[in-house]
Design an enzyme around this catalytic site. Structure first.
Site, mmCIF file in Angstrom:
data_model
loop_
_atom_site.group_PDB
_atom_site.id
_atom_site.type_symbol
_atom_site.label_atom_id
_atom_site.label_comp_id
_atom_site.label_asym_id
_atom_site.label_seq_id
_atom_site.Cartn_x
_atom_site.Cartn_y
_atom_site.Cartn_z
ATOM 1 N N ARG A 27 0.833 -1.205 0.000
ATOM 2 C CA ARG A 27 0.000 0.000 0.000
ATOM 3 C C ARG A 27 0.873 1.263 0.000
ATOM 4 O O ARG A 27 0.957 1.973 -0.992
ATOM 5 C CB ARG A 27 -0.961 -0.039 1.205
ATOM 6 C CG ARG A 27 -2.076 0.978 1.172
ATOM 7 C CD ARG A 27 -1.689 2.379 1.593
ATOM 8 N NE ARG A 27 -1.085 2.451 2.916
ATOM 9 C CZ ARG A 27 -0.504 3.545 3.406
ATOM 10 N NH1 ARG A 27 -0.440 4.645 2.679
ATOM 11 N NH2 ARG A 27 0.048 3.553 4.602
ATOM 12 N N ASP A 28 1.591 1.516 1.099
ATOM 13 C CA ASP A 28 2.385 2.753 1.189
ATOM 14 C C ASP A 28 3.500 2.731 0.145
ATOM 15 O O ASP A 28 3.863 3.769 -0.418
ATOM 16 C CB ASP A 28 2.981 2.871 2.601
ATOM 17 C CG ASP A 28 3.243 4.310 3.022
ATOM 18 O OD1 ASP A 28 3.085 5.204 2.194
ATOM 19 O OD2 ASP A 28 3.621 4.530 4.186
ATOM 20 N N HIS A 220 5.274 4.409 12.739
ATOM 21 C CA HIS A 220 5.340 4.346 11.269
ATOM 22 C C HIS A 220 6.404 5.347 10.822
ATOM 23 O O HIS A 220 6.140 6.534 10.674
ATOM 24 C CB HIS A 220 3.955 4.710 10.720
ATOM 25 C CG HIS A 220 3.826 4.707 9.233
ATOM 26 N ND1 HIS A 220 3.176 3.706 8.534
ATOM 27 C CD2 HIS A 220 4.229 5.592 8.301
ATOM 28 C CE1 HIS A 220 3.190 3.976 7.246
ATOM 29 N NE2 HIS A 220 3.826 5.122 7.074
ATOM 30 N N HIS A 222 9.383 6.810 8.287
ATOM 31 C CA HIS A 222 10.013 6.882 6.969
ATOM 32 C C HIS A 222 11.495 7.182 7.211
ATOM 33 O O HIS A 222 11.863 7.762 8.232
ATOM 34 C CB HIS A 222 9.333 7.951 6.110
ATOM 35 C CG HIS A 222 7.965 7.533 5.622
ATOM 36 N ND1 HIS A 222 7.707 7.225 4.322
ATOM 37 C CD2 HIS A 222 6.806 7.340 6.286
ATOM 38 C CE1 HIS A 222 6.432 6.872 4.186
ATOM 39 N NE2 HIS A 222 5.852 6.934 5.373
ATOM 40 N N CYS A 253 4.921 9.142 0.056
ATOM 41 C CA CYS A 253 3.506 9.518 0.083
ATOM 42 C C CYS A 253 3.263 10.479 -1.058
ATOM 43 O O CYS A 253 3.960 11.487 -1.172
ATOM 44 C CB CYS A 253 3.120 10.158 1.417
ATOM 45 S SG CYS A 253 1.391 10.682 1.435
ATOM 46 N N ASN A 262 9.689 4.111 3.284
ATOM 47 C CA ASN A 262 9.451 3.691 4.669
ATOM 48 C C ASN A 262 10.681 2.957 5.201
ATOM 49 O O ASN A 262 11.526 2.494 4.441
ATOM 50 C CB ASN A 262 8.280 2.700 4.716
ATOM 51 C CG ASN A 262 6.969 3.331 4.361
ATOM 52 O OD1 ASN A 262 6.720 3.629 3.205
ATOM 53 N ND2 ASN A 262 6.123 3.534 5.343
HETATM 54 P P1 HMG Z 1 -13.074 14.841 -2.302
HETATM 55 O O1 HMG Z 1 -12.781 15.313 -3.689
HETATM 56 O O2 HMG Z 1 -13.269 15.889 -1.233
HETATM 57 O O3 HMG Z 1 -14.322 13.831 -2.334
HETATM 58 O O4 HMG Z 1 -11.909 13.862 -1.861
HETATM 59 P P2 HMG Z 1 -15.859 14.104 -2.130
HETATM 60 O O5 HMG Z 1 -16.269 13.540 -0.817
HETATM 61 O O6 HMG Z 1 -16.187 15.542 -2.394
HETATM 62 O O7 HMG Z 1 -16.497 13.225 -3.309
HETATM 63 C C1 HMG Z 1 -16.211 13.560 -4.682
HETATM 64 C C2 HMG Z 1 -16.488 12.351 -5.556
HETATM 65 O O8 HMG Z 1 -15.560 11.331 -5.242
HETATM 66 C C3 HMG Z 1 -17.860 11.729 -5.385
HETATM 67 O O9 HMG Z 1 -18.270 11.263 -6.676
HETATM 68 C C4 HMG Z 1 -17.635 10.565 -4.493
HETATM 69 O O10 HMG Z 1 -18.557 9.509 -4.655
HETATM 70 C C5 HMG Z 1 -16.257 10.113 -4.947
HETATM 71 P P3 HMG Z 1 -19.430 12.020 -7.511
HETATM 72 O O11 HMG Z 1 -20.640 11.992 -6.612
HETATM 73 O O12 HMG Z 1 -18.893 13.399 -7.711
HETATM 74 O O13 HMG Z 1 -19.517 11.205 -8.764
HETATM 75 N N1 HMG Z 1 -15.566 9.435 -3.856
HETATM 76 C C6 HMG Z 1 -15.024 8.186 -3.915
HETATM 77 N N2 HMG Z 1 -14.951 7.293 -4.904
HETATM 78 C C7 HMG Z 1 -14.359 6.111 -4.614
HETATM 79 N N3 HMG Z 1 -13.875 5.796 -3.388
HETATM 80 C C8 HMG Z 1 -13.925 6.684 -2.392
HETATM 81 C C9 HMG Z 1 -14.536 7.943 -2.650
HETATM 82 N N4 HMG Z 1 -14.751 9.019 -1.875
HETATM 83 C C10 HMG Z 1 -15.375 9.909 -2.612
HETATM 84 N N5 HMG Z 1 -13.452 6.373 -1.180
HETATM 85 C C11 HMG Z 1 -11.174 11.951 -0.565
HETATM 86 C C12 HMG Z 1 -11.904 13.290 -0.555
HETATM 87 C C13 HMG Z 1 -10.958 11.549 0.880
HETATM 88 C C14 HMG Z 1 -12.055 10.956 -1.284
HETATM 89 C C15 HMG Z 1 -9.831 12.118 -1.337
HETATM 90 O O14 HMG Z 1 -9.144 13.178 -0.748
HETATM 91 C C16 HMG Z 1 -8.965 10.888 -1.293
HETATM 92 O O15 HMG Z 1 -9.301 9.860 -1.869
HETATM 93 N N6 HMG Z 1 -7.800 10.973 -0.623
HETATM 94 C C17 HMG Z 1 -6.889 9.812 -0.481
HETATM 95 C C18 HMG Z 1 -5.456 10.268 -0.409
HETATM 96 C C19 HMG Z 1 -4.555 9.093 -0.102
HETATM 97 O O16 HMG Z 1 -4.898 7.935 -0.269
HETATM 98 N N7 HMG Z 1 -3.312 9.412 0.359
HETATM 99 C C20 HMG Z 1 -2.339 8.417 0.700
HETATM 100 C C21 HMG Z 1 -2.622 7.677 1.998
HETATM 101 S S1 HMG Z 1 -2.146 8.562 3.478
HETATM 102 C C22 HMG Z 1 -0.480 8.117 3.699
HETATM 103 O O17 HMG Z 1 0.123 7.538 2.831
HETATM 104 C C23 HMG Z 1 0.177 8.395 5.036
HETATM 105 C C24 HMG Z 1 0.390 7.112 5.853
HETATM 106 O O18 HMG Z 1 1.241 6.216 5.170
HETATM 107 C C25 HMG Z 1 1.015 7.446 7.218
HETATM 108 C C26 HMG Z 1 2.221 8.383 7.134
HETATM 109 O O19 HMG Z 1 3.230 8.019 6.524
HETATM 110 O O20 HMG Z 1 2.079 9.486 7.666
HETATM 111 C C27 HMG Z 1 -0.946 6.412 6.125
HETATM 112 MG MG MG Z 2 3.522 6.326 5.204
#
Ligand code: HMG
Ligand code: MG
Length: 313
Positions: A27-28, A220, A222, A253, A262
């Protein structure tokens, strides 16, 4: 080093007997690859990680496919991971739409992912910190009602590329809020790898003082500044027994500039094997998996241990 390619086992006092590694490479790691890895390669990666003895393997994310195109095949991947027995396969879920998708496929462990800083919350989730907590509230409640285990990630716990230093009290507030939502465990993210060991101990102590027990905390790290293992040792000395790591050191990320790989799982296992801390992981099989994955990605693993163990004259 022993003839079997393992470190000499010399235990040190004050460490846990066993550590659970939460493997995040699929995933990450893969969310940050420029190329999109074929679904079957991802499935094979997870199977090989399980065969190497990892028992918690984060599989994918049910996020918006436009935000993370590398994981847009979650619906195709997750069903292919049937048959791994007791291996836990957590998935990232930001909102109810994501939860619906994960539950429809029978996911038993999810992770919401919050931020200690406003800038990263806006860039990663398109929300303020408090709006993202409000978004997680029904997700956690519904997951718990369905008997699903919930992890709460907290990013930017030690520094933020846009905001700089992140006060410990700011991290404690959001960690408490995630715990109050009902998260079963928290993972403290050093998203850009700037933490140092004293900072780790200070944050863990402050969380304990705020009523968050060490038993619910994972770390967690990096490895941007080469501090991930030192930080892990500080966390273990504090009593933490859940450590996130990424096979081969894959990762970063997509929404945090300067986030590099990581902590490599092999580097972690080398240290824990040497300390006599049990992980259940076969370092040789894990290294072979990362060598295989590096071939799929077309570049060598950044893990020091992978490079040392796979080096051929
Ligand atoms: P948004 O644009 O604000 O979404 O994004 P929304 O709620 O306004 O919805 C817009 C449209 O997206 C809608 O469709 C929803 O249905 C659709 P429409 O009605 O317009 O046709 N939608 C989705 N479709 C599929 N699956 C979903 C979903 N949600 C809404 N789940 C949102 C908000 C949270 C969705 C967006 O910002 C997002 O997907 N972000 C993910 C970012 C991400 O994955 N980042 C990496 C992970 S974090 C990380 O790596 C850190 C970590 O490792 C720890 C560390 O290292 O610190 C964990
Ligand atoms: Mg991470």
């Amino acid at each position: 080093m022993t003839a079997a390619g393992l470190p000499m086992r010399v235990p040190a006092p004050g460490l846990p007997a066993r550590v659970r590694i939460h493997e995040v490479g699929a995933r990450d790691g893969l969310q940050n690859e420029k190329s999109v890895v074929p679904t079957e390669v991802k499935a094979e990666f997870v199977r090989r990680l399980a065969a190497a003895g990892l028992t918690t393997i984060e599989a994918t994310s049910f996020v918006h496919p436009k935000w993370v195109p590398q994981l847009a095949d979650a619906e195709q991947l997750f069903p292919r991971l049937d048959g791994l027995g007791d291996v836990a396969l957590p998935v990232l879920v930001p909102n109810e739409r994501g939860l619906d998708r994960a539950l429809a496929l029978g996911a038993r462990r999810i992770a919401v992912f919050g931020s200690a800083t406003e800038t990263f919350a806006a860039r990663n989730l398109n929300r303020t910190v408090d709006e993202s907590l409000a978004m997680f509230e029904p997700v956690v409640a519904r997951a718990k009602a369905a008997g699903v285990h919930v992890r709460g990630y907290l990013s930017m716990c030690f520094g933020d590329p846009w905001e700089g230093a992140v006060p410990v009290a700011q991290v404690v507030r959001v960690a408490k809020a995630l715990e109050d939502l009902g998260c079963d465990e928290l993972s403290l993210g050093d998203t850009i790898g700037v933490a140092t060991p004293g900072h780790v101990t200070a944050l863990l102590t402050a969380l304990n003082e705020a009523g968050v027990p060490t038993g619910t905390l994972g770390v967690h790290f990096h490895d941007t500044y080469g501090q991930a293992l030192s930080n892990t040792l500080a966390a273990l000395q504090h009593g933490v027994t859940t450590v996130d790591a990424s096979a081969g050191g894959l990762g970063g990320c997509p929404y945090a500039k300067s986030a590099t790989g990581n902590l490599a799982t092999e580097d972690l296992v080398w240290m824990l094997d040497g300390l006599g801390v049990d992980t259940g992981v076969d370092l040789g099989a894990l290294t072979a998996t990362s060598v295989w994955m590096a071939e799929q990605l077309g570049r060598p693993s950044p893990s020091r241990t992978v490079r040392a163990l796979s080096h051929k004259e």
